[in-house]
Design a protein around this motif. Structure first.
Motif, PDB file in Angstrom:
ATOM      1  N   GLY A 127     -18.220 -32.647  12.925  1.00  0.00           N
ATOM      2  CA  GLY A 127     -17.277 -31.707  12.328  1.00  0.00           C
ATOM      3  C   GLY A 127     -17.334 -31.830  10.810  1.00  0.00           C
ATOM      4  O   GLY A 127     -18.090 -32.655  10.271  1.00  0.00           O
ATOM      5  N   ASN A 128     -16.558 -30.997  10.116  1.00  0.00           N
ATOM      6  CA  ASN A 128     -16.473 -31.061   8.653  1.00  0.00           C
ATOM      7  C   ASN A 128     -15.008 -30.987   8.259  1.00  0.00           C
ATOM      8  O   ASN A 128     -14.235 -30.270   8.897  1.00  0.00           O
ATOM      9  CB  ASN A 128     -17.261 -29.910   8.013  1.00  0.00           C
ATOM     10  CG  ASN A 128     -18.767 -30.145   8.101  1.00  0.00           C
ATOM     11  OD1 ASN A 128     -19.308 -30.971   7.385  1.00  0.00           O
ATOM     12  ND2 ASN A 128     -19.443 -29.446   9.006  1.00  0.00           N
ATOM     13  N   VAL A 129     -14.658 -31.733   7.221  1.00  0.00           N
ATOM     14  CA  VAL A 129     -13.245 -31.835   6.837  1.00  0.00           C
ATOM     15  C   VAL A 129     -12.971 -31.090   5.532  1.00  0.00           C
ATOM     16  O   VAL A 129     -13.701 -31.256   4.553  1.00  0.00           O
ATOM     17  CB  VAL A 129     -12.838 -33.323   6.693  1.00  0.00           C
ATOM     18  CG1 VAL A 129     -11.441 -33.448   6.086  1.00  0.00           C
ATOM     19  CG2 VAL A 129     -12.891 -34.018   8.041  1.00  0.00           C
ATOM     20  N   GLY A 171      -6.408 -36.743   2.690  1.00  0.00           N
ATOM     21  CA  GLY A 171      -6.357 -36.301   4.085  1.00  0.00           C
ATOM     22  C   GLY A 171      -6.787 -34.860   4.119  1.00  0.00           C
ATOM     23  O   GLY A 171      -7.441 -34.390   3.175  1.00  0.00           O
ATOM     24  N   GLY A 172      -6.421 -34.120   5.160  1.00  0.00           N
ATOM     25  CA  GLY A 172      -6.808 -32.711   5.216  1.00  0.00           C
ATOM     26  C   GLY A 172      -6.926 -32.201   6.628  1.00  0.00           C
ATOM     27  O   GLY A 172      -6.151 -32.605   7.514  1.00  0.00           O
ATOM     28  N   MET A 173      -7.928 -31.347   6.846  1.00  0.00           N
ATOM     29  CA  MET A 173      -8.093 -30.676   8.142  1.00  0.00           C
ATOM     30  C   MET A 173      -9.568 -30.693   8.558  1.00  0.00           C
ATOM     31  O   MET A 173     -10.429 -30.377   7.757  1.00  0.00           O
ATOM     32  CB  MET A 173      -7.631 -29.224   7.996  1.00  0.00           C
ATOM     33  CG  MET A 173      -7.789 -28.395   9.234  1.00  0.00           C
ATOM     34  SD  MET A 173      -8.123 -26.692   8.824  1.00  0.00           S
ATOM     35  CE  MET A 173      -9.849 -26.714   8.455  1.00  0.00           C
ATOM     36  N   ARG A 174      -9.804 -31.096   9.807  1.00  0.00           N
ATOM     37  CA  ARG A 174     -11.191 -31.095  10.294  1.00  0.00           C
ATOM     38  C   ARG A 174     -11.454 -29.877  11.171  1.00  0.00           C
ATOM     39  O   ARG A 174     -10.664 -29.574  12.080  1.00  0.00           O
ATOM     40  CB  ARG A 174     -11.473 -32.358  11.111  1.00  0.00           C
ATOM     41  CG  ARG A 174     -12.877 -32.317  11.701  1.00  0.00           C
ATOM     42  CD  ARG A 174     -13.401 -33.588  12.355  1.00  0.00           C
ATOM     43  NE  ARG A 174     -12.423 -34.553  12.707  1.00  0.00           N
ATOM     44  CZ  ARG A 174     -12.323 -35.783  12.164  1.00  0.00           C
ATOM     45  NH1 ARG A 174     -13.174 -36.165  11.239  1.00  0.00           N
ATOM     46  NH2 ARG A 174     -11.380 -36.620  12.559  1.00  0.00           N
ATOM     47  N   GLU A 175     -12.551 -29.158  10.871  1.00  0.00           N
ATOM     48  CA  GLU A 175     -13.079 -28.184  11.837  1.00  0.00           C
ATOM     49  C   GLU A 175     -13.805 -29.056  12.852  1.00  0.00           C
ATOM     50  O   GLU A 175     -14.769 -29.742  12.493  1.00  0.00           O
ATOM     51  CB  GLU A 175     -14.131 -27.261  11.242  1.00  0.00           C
ATOM     52  CG  GLU A 175     -13.922 -26.707   9.867  1.00  0.00           C
ATOM     53  CD  GLU A 175     -15.232 -26.147   9.290  1.00  0.00           C
ATOM     54  OE1 GLU A 175     -15.196 -25.730   8.137  1.00  0.00           O
ATOM     55  OE2 GLU A 175     -16.281 -26.125   9.968  1.00  0.00           O
ATOM     56  N   ILE A 176     -13.339 -29.029  14.082  1.00  0.00           N
ATOM     57  CA  ILE A 176     -13.852 -29.985  15.069  1.00  0.00           C
ATOM     58  C   ILE A 176     -15.311 -29.680  15.435  1.00  0.00           C
ATOM     59  O   ILE A 176     -16.128 -30.577  15.600  1.00  0.00           O
ATOM     60  CB  ILE A 176     -12.949 -29.976  16.322  1.00  0.00           C
ATOM     61  CG1 ILE A 176     -11.578 -30.551  15.908  1.00  0.00           C
ATOM     62  CG2 ILE A 176     -13.569 -30.758  17.474  1.00  0.00           C
ATOM     63  CD1 ILE A 176     -10.503 -30.449  16.948  1.00  0.00           C
ATOM     64  N   SER A 275     -15.671 -41.438  10.395  1.00  0.00           N
ATOM     65  CA  SER A 275     -15.993 -40.229  11.177  1.00  0.00           C
ATOM     66  C   SER A 275     -17.340 -39.635  10.781  1.00  0.00           C
ATOM     67  O   SER A 275     -17.922 -38.866  11.528  1.00  0.00           O
ATOM     68  CB  SER A 275     -14.926 -39.158  10.956  1.00  0.00           C
ATOM     69  OG  SER A 275     -14.971 -38.726   9.605  1.00  0.00           O
ATOM     70  N   ARG A 276     -17.826 -39.979   9.575  1.00  0.00           N
ATOM     71  CA  ARG A 276     -19.064 -39.417   8.985  1.00  0.00           C
ATOM     72  C   ARG A 276     -18.978 -37.894   8.806  1.00  0.00           C
ATOM     73  O   ARG A 276     -19.987 -37.238   8.542  1.00  0.00           O
ATOM     74  CB  ARG A 276     -20.317 -39.801   9.815  1.00  0.00           C
ATOM     75  CG  ARG A 276     -20.628 -41.292   9.793  1.00  0.00           C
ATOM     76  CD  ARG A 276     -21.910 -41.641  10.546  1.00  0.00           C
ATOM     77  NE  ARG A 276     -23.117 -41.039   9.978  1.00  0.00           N
ATOM     78  CZ  ARG A 276     -23.827 -41.556   8.987  1.00  0.00           C
ATOM     79  NH1 ARG A 276     -23.445 -42.679   8.428  1.00  0.00           N
ATOM     80  NH2 ARG A 276     -24.913 -40.929   8.552  1.00  0.00           N
ATOM     81  N   SER A 277     -17.782 -37.300   8.968  1.00  0.00           N
ATOM     82  CA  SER A 277     -17.641 -35.842   8.789  1.00  0.00           C
ATOM     83  C   SER A 277     -18.033 -35.447   7.368  1.00  0.00           C
ATOM     84  O   SER A 277     -17.711 -36.160   6.412  1.00  0.00           O
ATOM     85  CB  SER A 277     -16.182 -35.424   8.986  1.00  0.00           C
ATOM     86  OG  SER A 277     -15.765 -35.632  10.298  1.00  0.00           O
ATOM     87  N   GLY A 278     -18.669 -34.283   7.223  1.00  0.00           N
ATOM     88  CA  GLY A 278     -18.911 -33.727   5.901  1.00  0.00           C
ATOM     89  C   GLY A 278     -17.575 -33.353   5.266  1.00  0.00           C
ATOM     90  O   GLY A 278     -16.615 -33.045   5.973  1.00  0.00           O
TER      91      GLY A 278
END
Ligand SMILES: Cc1cc2nc3c(=O)[nH]c(=O)nc-3n(C[C@H](O)[C@H](O)[C@H](O)COP(=O)(O)OP(=O)(O)OC[C@H]3O[C@@H](n4cnc5c(N)ncnc54)[C@H](O)[C@@H]3O)c2cc1C
Length: 458
Positions: A127-129, A171-176, A275-278
């Motif tokens: 996902g990306n945050v 913090g923020g919001m992740r597109e799953i 999480s390694r999320s972008g």
């Protein structure tokens, strides 16, 4: 020593080297059913899909397939729309569920394509945050999360710890759905698949003119001409180079990415980026950060440069922009402020006035597709493939209908309206907000001062 003292600059990408088996140019005249122009994500996806349907297709590429933005991007496969989502919701509230369906399907489509074609591109479904660096940005991610959720997107909100993103973010919001990859390897894999397919591929074949009449379309290159029943324009930022292109279809913008030197695994582990999320910040002009499979961090944008005119030049990034990105890195990752920028590259993308991908026809035999606004990795590929389906079957797939334009008329894009001064003002406002919020945040977190030998980040 400054972080950029030893940075190397390339006119291609930092992800992969150019191919060594570039196909010869077109040197004769012939006919075909469909000519696809541009061997990027959109063009290769269209050509492959046409071949899968058994349609006789030719692909014309000015340099080599994968030469454009497709190989140069940050490799963040997004499942949400690009651009300003609050503005998008304001302008297209009723269409939002259909738009989200398209963007989420686009990410899923690319994931299945990678699997189906067996492409090794270091894909990680992280996902990306939408990552906030200030309270104001956090509020913005909350408003965006509400819009996306209402439209049916899969998103989750949280603190930095809950989202597994570095301590320097709030913090923020992740597109799953979606994730991160090496886009250079993806394009290399797609190129291999197209070359192995029945599609006739001509590289080093820049299309210089396209003329349509009731019987078909003539496509002109320096070495030969193609007469096709249908043509697909898939050249992204370069689309405006021909008279046939719908007026104001998009504005070409140059954006920059850089990659650090390799970083010791224990230093990366200490970031808390579990999480390694972008990551995509919520500035007027975003910053993006992501880990790579080679223990580096790729990051970029923060400044957008307009094109003066066509043809778009082959160029390096501006060292001043790279230095600005290095300052951003030192601010977001204070424990890595001594890490150097190894190399820098950039690319041209086409920004549309609707903030959405667009696709449609000119007359009944020229198709165009432009799926960008920074999210083309998923959307250009998906829309290209849907155009292949439409040409082969005559039926417009539901997701294509969401962005289809039969009689193209486009307004001016925001950068066209605001121009260089507007973009500079957006950058200045971002730095002003960083200055106010950064000092509060750093004081709260007790971050160390700038390491010895480094200039303080602005
Ligand atoms: C630095 C950067 C970072 C980005 N980061 C992301 C990201 O993280 N996630 C994301 O989703 N998107 C990102 N993007 C956007 C994404 O890369 C693009 O939206 C996407 O590549 C568009 O695909 P495309 O096939 O339409 O165009 P391209 O990949 O640009 O391909 C167009 C092709 O057309 C060819 N061409 C041009 N003119 C002609 C001509 N006259 N004749 C023949 N061929 C021609 C070009 O050589 C090129 O190969 C980024 C873009 C850049 C530049």
């Amino acid at each position: 020593m400054s972080a950029t003292a030893n940075t190397s600059y390339t006119t291609f990408t930092g992800w992969v080297d150019p191919p060594t088996d570039i196909r010869p140019p077109l040197t004769e005249n012939f006919t075909c059913s469909v000519a696809v122009i541009g061997g990027g994500l959109a063009g290769m996806a269209t050509a492959l899909r046409l071949a899968e349907h058994g349609v006789d297709a030719v692909l014309l590429e000015s340099d080599f397939c994968g030469h454009g933005a497709g190989s140069r991007n940050a490799g963040q496969l997004a499942s949400a729309p690009g651009g300003d989502i609050q503005l998008l919701d304001l302008l297209h509230r009723k269409r939002m569920p259909a738009i989200i369906q398209l963007t989420e399907n686009a990410a899923g489509h690319v994931e299945s394509l990678i699997e189906r074609l067996g492409i090794d591109c270091d894909y990680e479904a992280t996902g990306n945050v939408f990552a906030a660096v200030s309270r104001g940005q956090l509020g913005r991610t909350q408003r965006i999360a509400k819009i996306l959720r209402r439209a049916g997107a899969q998103v989750e909100e949280g603190t930095a710890r809950e989202l597994g993103i570095p301590h320097g973010f709030l913090g923020g919001m992740r597109e799953i759905n979606g994730g991160i990859m090496n886009p250079g390897k993806l394009l290399r894999g797609l190129r291999g698949a197209v070359l192995a397919s029945p599609v006739r591929v001509f590289e080093q074949s820049k299309v210089i003119d396209i003329v349509r009449d009731s019987g078909g379309v003539t496509v002109d290159t320096p070495g030969g001409m193609i007469r096709a029943q249908k043509v697909v324009l898939a050249t992204n930022a370069y689309a405006g180079e021909w008279d046939i292109t719908p007026k104001r279809l998009s504005s070409p913008m140059w954006v920059t990415e850089v990659e650090t030197e390799p970083i010791a695994p224990e230093r990366l582990a200490a970031l808390g980026w579990t999480s390694r999320s972008g990551l995509i910040t919520q500035h007027n002009i975003m910053e993006n950060y992501r880990l790579t499979a080679r223990d580096t961090i790729v990051f970029g944008v923060r400044q957008i440069e307009c094109a003066a005119s066509y043809p778009l030049p082959e160029r390096h990034p501006d060292p001043a922009v790279v230095a600005d990105l290095a300052r951003a890195f030192a601010r977001r990752f204070p424990t890595l402020a001594d890490v150097s920028i190894d190399h820098a590259w950039g690319g041209w993308i086409g920004i549309t006035s609707t903030w959405l991908p667009v696709a449609g026809t000119i007359g009944d035999n020229v198709y165009y597709s432009l799926a960008c606004n920074g999210h083309g990795l998923a959307q250009a590929t998906y829309v290209g493939s849907l155009i292949g389906d439409r040409i082969a079957t005559g039926i417009t797939p539901e997701d294509l209908r969401t962005i289809w334009v039969d009689e193209p008329k486009f307004g001016r894009t925001v950068p066209m309206i605001t121009g260089r001064l507007g973009l500079r003002a957006a950058w200045t406002a971002d730095r002003f907000n960083d200055m106010i919020n950064g000092s509060k945040h750093h004081a709260r977190k007790g971050f160390a001062a700038t390491p010895p030998g480094r200039t303080a980040p602005v």
